[in-house]
Scaffold this motif. Structure first.
Motif, short mmCIF file in Angstrom:
data_model
loop_
_atom_site.label_atom_id
_atom_site.label_comp_id
_atom_site.label_asym_id
_atom_site.label_seq_id
_atom_site.Cartn_x
_atom_site.Cartn_y
_atom_site.Cartn_z
N ILE A 131 -8.65 0.68 12.00
CA ILE A 131 -9.57 -0.07 11.16
C ILE A 131 -10.62 -0.72 12.05
N ILE B 161 -10.62 3.73 8.81
CA ILE B 161 -11.06 2.77 7.80
C ILE B 161 -12.12 1.86 8.42
N THR C 21 -15.46 8.79 7.81
CA THR C 21 -14.59 7.66 7.56
C THR C 21 -13.80 7.93 6.29
N ASP C 22 -12.49 7.68 6.36
CA ASP C 22 -11.64 7.97 5.19
C ASP C 22 -11.75 6.90 4.12
N ILE C 23 -11.78 5.65 4.52
CA ILE C 23 -11.81 4.55 3.56
C ILE C 23 -12.82 3.53 4.03
N ILE D 121 0.86 -1.17 0.00
CA ILE D 121 0.00 0.00 0.00
C ILE D 121 0.89 1.22 0.00
N LEU E 144 0.73 5.32 0.36
CA LEU E 144 -0.01 6.54 0.66
C LEU E 144 0.98 7.68 0.63
N ALA F 235 -0.70 11.92 3.73
CA ALA F 235 -1.65 10.97 4.32
C ALA F 235 -1.04 10.31 5.55
N ILE G 64 -5.94 8.03 9.90
CA ILE G 64 -6.78 7.49 8.84
C ILE G 64 -7.77 6.52 9.47
#
Length: 77
Positions: A50, A14, A75-77, A1, A3, A7, A12
């Motif tokens: 997460i 998720i 929520t970002d993702i 991944i 970013l 970021a 973050i």
């Protein structure tokens, strides 16, 4: 991944929504994919959280039906 550096500097959030594979059926939530992904990203220096919203036996239709209340605004993702 991968970013961007920007970021990495911010937290973050998720939400992992899915079925038994997400929930961690037979593995437990500690070893479920969302927990393992969070640990891996944290090891890489990302400030990430997460939330596991997996439900064993869920269907695509069920996931879409609960998407609005399982994934909070912001929520970002």
């Amino acid at each position: 991944i991968s970013l961007s550096g920007a970021a990495q500097a911010q937290s973050i959030d998720i939400v992992a929504i899915g079925d038994s594979n997400t929930a961690g059926l037979f593995a437990g939530r500690r070893y479920a994919f969302p927990a393992m992904l969070e640990a891996s990203l944290r090891d890489e220096g990302y400030d990430v959280r997460i939330v596991n919203r997996g439900i064993s036996g869920d269907t695509t239709g069920g996931m879409f039906a609960r998407l609005d209340y399982q994934v909070p605004r912001g929520t970002d993702i």
